[in-house]
Design a protein around this motif. Structure first.
Motif, mmCIF file in Angstrom:
data_model
loop_
_atom_site.group_PDB
_atom_site.id
_atom_site.type_symbol
_atom_site.label_atom_id
_atom_site.label_comp_id
_atom_site.label_asym_id
_atom_site.label_seq_id
_atom_site.Cartn_x
_atom_site.Cartn_y
_atom_site.Cartn_z
ATOM 1 N N GLY A 14 0.808 -1.229 0.000
ATOM 2 C CA GLY A 14 0.000 0.000 0.000
ATOM 3 C C GLY A 14 0.833 1.267 0.000
ATOM 4 N N THR A 15 2.114 1.155 -0.368
ATOM 5 C CA THR A 15 2.972 2.343 -0.309
ATOM 6 C C THR A 15 2.908 3.185 -1.583
ATOM 7 O OG1 THR A 15 4.824 0.973 -1.030
ATOM 8 C CG2 THR A 15 4.595 1.337 1.346
ATOM 9 N N THR A 16 2.534 2.564 -2.709
ATOM 10 C CA THR A 16 2.436 3.311 -3.978
ATOM 11 C C THR A 16 1.246 2.770 -4.785
ATOM 12 O OG1 THR A 16 3.880 1.753 -5.175
ATOM 13 C CG2 THR A 16 4.960 3.658 -4.162
ATOM 14 N N VAL A 35 -1.219 -0.612 6.028
ATOM 15 C CA VAL A 35 -0.655 -0.991 4.728
ATOM 16 C C VAL A 35 0.755 -1.518 4.933
ATOM 17 C CG1 VAL A 35 -1.975 0.848 3.607
ATOM 18 C CG2 VAL A 35 0.433 1.200 4.047
ATOM 19 N N THR A 36 1.199 -2.353 3.971
ATOM 20 C CA THR A 36 2.562 -2.875 4.042
ATOM 21 C C THR A 36 3.364 -2.433 2.825
ATOM 22 O OG1 THR A 36 2.146 -4.912 2.797
ATOM 23 C CG2 THR A 36 1.698 -4.974 5.176
ATOM 24 N N GLY A 37 4.679 -2.528 2.969
ATOM 25 C CA GLY A 37 5.600 -2.273 1.874
ATOM 26 C C GLY A 37 6.992 -2.668 2.325
ATOM 27 N N THR A 38 7.954 -2.598 1.407
ATOM 28 C CA THR A 38 9.327 -3.013 1.771
ATOM 29 C C THR A 38 10.379 -1.965 1.439
ATOM 30 O OG1 THR A 38 9.542 -4.074 -0.395
ATOM 31 C CG2 THR A 38 8.912 -5.488 1.463
ATOM 32 N N VAL A 58 6.511 -2.128 7.651
ATOM 33 C CA VAL A 58 7.464 -2.813 6.774
ATOM 34 C C VAL A 58 7.249 -4.316 6.928
ATOM 35 C CG1 VAL A 58 9.904 -3.251 6.288
ATOM 36 C CG2 VAL A 58 9.147 -0.953 6.931
ATOM 37 N N SER A 59 6.864 -4.958 5.843
ATOM 38 C CA SER A 59 6.587 -6.395 5.897
ATOM 39 C C SER A 59 6.651 -6.944 4.470
ATOM 40 C CB SER A 59 5.180 -6.623 6.488
ATOM 41 O OG SER A 59 4.892 -7.990 6.579
ATOM 42 N N ASP A 60 7.478 -7.966 4.275
ATOM 43 C CA ASP A 60 7.676 -8.555 2.948
ATOM 44 C C ASP A 60 6.506 -9.495 2.626
ATOM 45 O OD1 ASP A 60 8.425 -9.991 0.716
ATOM 46 O OD2 ASP A 60 10.472 -10.380 1.390
ATOM 47 N N VAL A 134 -8.162 -9.900 -3.970
ATOM 48 C CA VAL A 134 -6.787 -9.998 -4.456
ATOM 49 C C VAL A 134 -6.653 -9.187 -5.736
ATOM 50 C CG1 VAL A 134 -6.645 -12.356 -3.530
ATOM 51 C CG2 VAL A 134 -6.916 -12.013 -5.992
ATOM 52 N N ASN A 135 -5.428 -8.758 -6.003
ATOM 53 C CA ASN A 135 -5.179 -8.013 -7.233
ATOM 54 C C ASN A 135 -4.512 -8.948 -8.238
ATOM 55 O OD1 ASN A 135 -4.758 -6.092 -9.186
ATOM 56 N ND2 ASN A 135 -4.127 -4.511 -7.715
ATOM 57 N N SER A 136 -5.294 -9.416 -9.200
ATOM 58 C CA SER A 136 -4.747 -10.278 -10.257
ATOM 59 C C SER A 136 -4.357 -9.376 -11.427
ATOM 60 C CB SER A 136 -5.774 -11.359 -10.630
ATOM 61 O OG SER A 136 -5.264 -12.212 -11.621
ATOM 62 N N SER A 137 -4.748 -9.713 -12.628
ATOM 63 C CA SER A 137 -4.406 -8.904 -13.805
ATOM 64 C C SER A 137 -5.089 -9.513 -15.018
ATOM 65 C CB SER A 137 -2.886 -8.925 -14.038
ATOM 66 O OG SER A 137 -2.580 -8.442 -15.343
ATOM 67 N N SER A 179 -9.076 -7.512 -11.590
ATOM 68 C CA SER A 179 -8.095 -7.839 -12.633
ATOM 69 C C SER A 179 -7.943 -6.637 -13.556
ATOM 70 C CB SER A 179 -8.526 -9.086 -13.405
ATOM 71 O OG SER A 179 -8.361 -10.225 -12.602
ATOM 72 N N PRO A 180 -6.990 -5.779 -13.217
ATOM 73 C CA PRO A 180 -6.821 -4.575 -14.031
ATOM 74 C C PRO A 180 -6.079 -4.850 -15.336
ATOM 75 C CG PRO A 180 -5.933 -4.293 -11.786
ATOM 76 C CD PRO A 180 -6.149 -5.757 -12.016
ATOM 77 N N GLY A 181 -6.369 -4.004 -16.321
ATOM 78 C CA GLY A 181 -5.522 -3.894 -17.505
ATOM 79 C C GLY A 181 -4.469 -2.845 -17.184
HETATM 80 N N1 LIG Z 1 -0.309 -1.087 -12.980
HETATM 81 C C1 LIG Z 1 -0.856 -1.985 -13.776
HETATM 82 O O1 LIG Z 1 -0.933 -1.795 -14.980
HETATM 83 C C2 LIG Z 1 -1.403 -3.267 -13.199
HETATM 84 C C3 LIG Z 1 -2.199 -4.073 -14.015
HETATM 85 C C4 LIG Z 1 -2.710 -5.256 -13.516
HETATM 86 C C5 LIG Z 1 -2.426 -5.639 -12.229
HETATM 87 N N2 LIG Z 1 -1.644 -4.837 -11.438
HETATM 88 C C6 LIG Z 1 -1.351 -5.322 -10.088
HETATM 89 O O2 LIG Z 1 -1.644 -4.319 -9.154
HETATM 90 C C7 LIG Z 1 -0.874 -4.533 -7.972
HETATM 91 C C8 LIG Z 1 -0.308 -3.200 -7.518
HETATM 92 O O3 LIG Z 1 0.552 -2.730 -8.517
HETATM 93 P P1 LIG Z 1 0.693 -1.186 -8.907
HETATM 94 O O4 LIG Z 1 0.370 -1.080 -10.330
HETATM 95 O O5 LIG Z 1 0.008 -0.331 -7.923
HETATM 96 O O6 LIG Z 1 2.286 -1.045 -8.825
HETATM 97 P P2 LIG Z 1 3.275 -0.393 -7.779
HETATM 98 O O7 LIG Z 1 3.029 1.058 -7.679
HETATM 99 O O8 LIG Z 1 4.611 -0.901 -8.197
HETATM 100 O O9 LIG Z 1 2.850 -1.044 -6.391
HETATM 101 C C9 LIG Z 1 3.339 -2.262 -5.937
HETATM 102 C C10 LIG Z 1 3.166 -2.283 -4.437
HETATM 103 O O10 LIG Z 1 3.566 -3.589 -3.992
HETATM 104 C C11 LIG Z 1 4.533 -3.418 -2.989
HETATM 105 N N3 LIG Z 1 5.437 -4.556 -2.970
HETATM 106 C C12 LIG Z 1 6.199 -5.048 -3.958
HETATM 107 N N4 LIG Z 1 6.893 -6.112 -3.517
HETATM 108 C C13 LIG Z 1 6.536 -6.268 -2.207
HETATM 109 C C14 LIG Z 1 6.895 -7.176 -1.198
HETATM 110 N N5 LIG Z 1 7.770 -8.174 -1.412
HETATM 111 N N6 LIG Z 1 6.336 -7.030 0.029
HETATM 112 C C15 LIG Z 1 5.458 -6.021 0.295
HETATM 113 N N7 LIG Z 1 5.083 -5.145 -0.629
HETATM 114 C C16 LIG Z 1 5.615 -5.267 -1.869
HETATM 115 C C17 LIG Z 1 5.234 -2.118 -3.285
HETATM 116 O O11 LIG Z 1 5.778 -1.594 -2.085
HETATM 117 P P3 LIG Z 1 7.354 -1.386 -1.825
HETATM 118 O O12 LIG Z 1 7.918 -0.838 -3.090
HETATM 119 O O13 LIG Z 1 7.382 -0.462 -0.665
HETATM 120 O O14 LIG Z 1 7.858 -2.758 -1.474
HETATM 121 C C18 LIG Z 1 4.070 -1.273 -3.747
HETATM 122 O O15 LIG Z 1 3.388 -0.732 -2.643
HETATM 123 C C19 LIG Z 1 0.172 -5.575 -8.333
HETATM 124 O O16 LIG Z 1 -0.198 -6.833 -7.818
HETATM 125 C C20 LIG Z 1 0.119 -5.598 -9.862
HETATM 126 O O17 LIG Z 1 0.512 -6.838 -10.400
HETATM 127 C C21 LIG Z 1 -1.136 -3.664 -11.890
#
Ligand SMILES: NC(=O)c1ccc[n+]([C@@H]2O[C@H](COP(=O)([O-])OP(=O)(O)OC[C@H]3O[C@@H](n4cnc5c(N)ncnc54)[C@H](OP(=O)(O)O)[C@@H]3O)[C@@H](O)[C@H]2O)c1
Length: 245
Positions: A14-16, A35-38, A58-60, A134-137, A179-181
């Motif tokens: 949830g960091t970005t 929210v978690t992030g790393t 902070v949690s992987d 869950v966030n798939s795709s 399931s986003p595009g």
């Molecule tokens: N953007 C697209 O086009 C798209 C399309 C379909 C599906 N999705 C899915 O949407 C989800 C979110 O992606 P986003 O587009 O928002 O991208 P993003 O901005 O890169 O976000 C990814 C998030 O996951 C966290 N993360 C990554 N590895 C991690 C780990 N090992 N442990 C904890 N947190 C972790 C990141 O936090 P840190 O960097 O702090 O670790 C960040 O908060 C993903 O599952 C992605 O596959 C995205």
């Protein structure tokens, strides 16, 4: 009264991007959000942005030890959990002939094994009437060149949603996916593709644009809330028509 009034919500990653947008929206709907992030830099930035809105931990999301520690923390607080948004994910792209094994393993560790472990360790804490999203795709059903590890991981995740929905139904927990595009988030910068890749994607999207993180967050809110009370095992596709028309 918000759609998640007084609900205890955990958003992984949830960091970005989408997770950050969801954290804001869920909190605005009355939830107590963690929210978690790393990544130290994104964690720090999120702590500033979400100050007074959500706690950033902070949690992987691929580590069994971290996931169990977080579940232990919620268990110790004794409040239970109402909503899990299993959103953390990574995208590692490259042709099968050149993608390295570490990229494949990381994709499955974070995108599949992690959510499976979250469901395993948080299911006992989830209150009746709760929801997992869950966030798939859309890649879970596409043969997009270069996406083998990502697509396979998201298809596996989609599959887990069906099984978890069946297993948790008697406990009153619904399990669904968004399931986003293509969505405008930092994920695409991390891929390092040239701007021409984004243009080529846009040409395949009937709505001729990327989606926004807020648009996905709204669908996640719907699935997390009682508005989706008769939906489980389902997936909401948000792709501007890319795979639908
Ligand atoms: N953007 C697209 O086009 C798209 C399309 C379909 C599906 N999705 C899915 O949407 C989800 C979110 O992606 P986003 O587009 O928002 O991208 P993003 O901005 O890169 O976000 C990814 C998030 O996951 C966290 N993360 C990554 N590895 C991690 C780990 N090992 N442990 C904890 N947190 C972790 C990141 O936090 P840190 O960097 O702090 O670790 C960040 O908060 C993903 O599952 C992605 O596959 C995205």
């Amino acid at each position: 009264m918000g759609k998640l009034q007084n609900k205890v919500v955990l958003v992984t990653g949830g960091t970005t991007g989408i997770g950050l947008a969801a954290a804001r929206l869920f909190a605005a709907e009355g939830a107590k959000v963690t929210v978690t992030g790393t990544n130290p830099r994104s964690v720090e930035a999120a702590r500033k942005e979400l100050e007074g809105i959500a706690e950033v931990v902070v949690s992987d999301a691929g580590s069994s030890a971290d996931i169990q520690a977080l579940a232990g923390r919620f268990a110790a607080e004794g409040t239970g959990v109402d909503v899990l948004f299993l959103n953390a994910g990574v995208a590692k792209f490259g042709p099968i002939t050149s993608l390295d094994e570490a990229a494949f393993d990381d994709s499955f560790r974070i995108n599949v094994r992690g959510p499976w472990l979250y469901i395993k360790h948080f299911a006992p804490l989830l209150r009746r009437g709760g929801a997992i999203v869950v966030n798939s795709s859309i890649n879970n059903q596409l043969g997009m060149p270069g996406s083998s590890a990502y697509a396979a991981s998201k298809a596996a995740l989609r599959s887990i949603v069906r099984v978890a929905a069946a297993e948790l139904s008697e406990s009153g927990i619904r399990v669904n996916a968004v399931s986003p595009g293509p969505i405008e988030t930092p994920l695409h910068d991390k891929l390092g593709f040239p701007a021409s890749f984004a243009q080529a994607l846009i040409a395949q999207i009937p709505m001729r644009r990327f989606g926004t993180a807020d648009e996905v967050a709204k669908a996640a809110l719907f699935l997390a809330s009682d508005d989706a009370s008769y939906m489980t095992g389902e997936e909401i596709v948000l792709d501007g028509g890319m795979t639908r028309v």
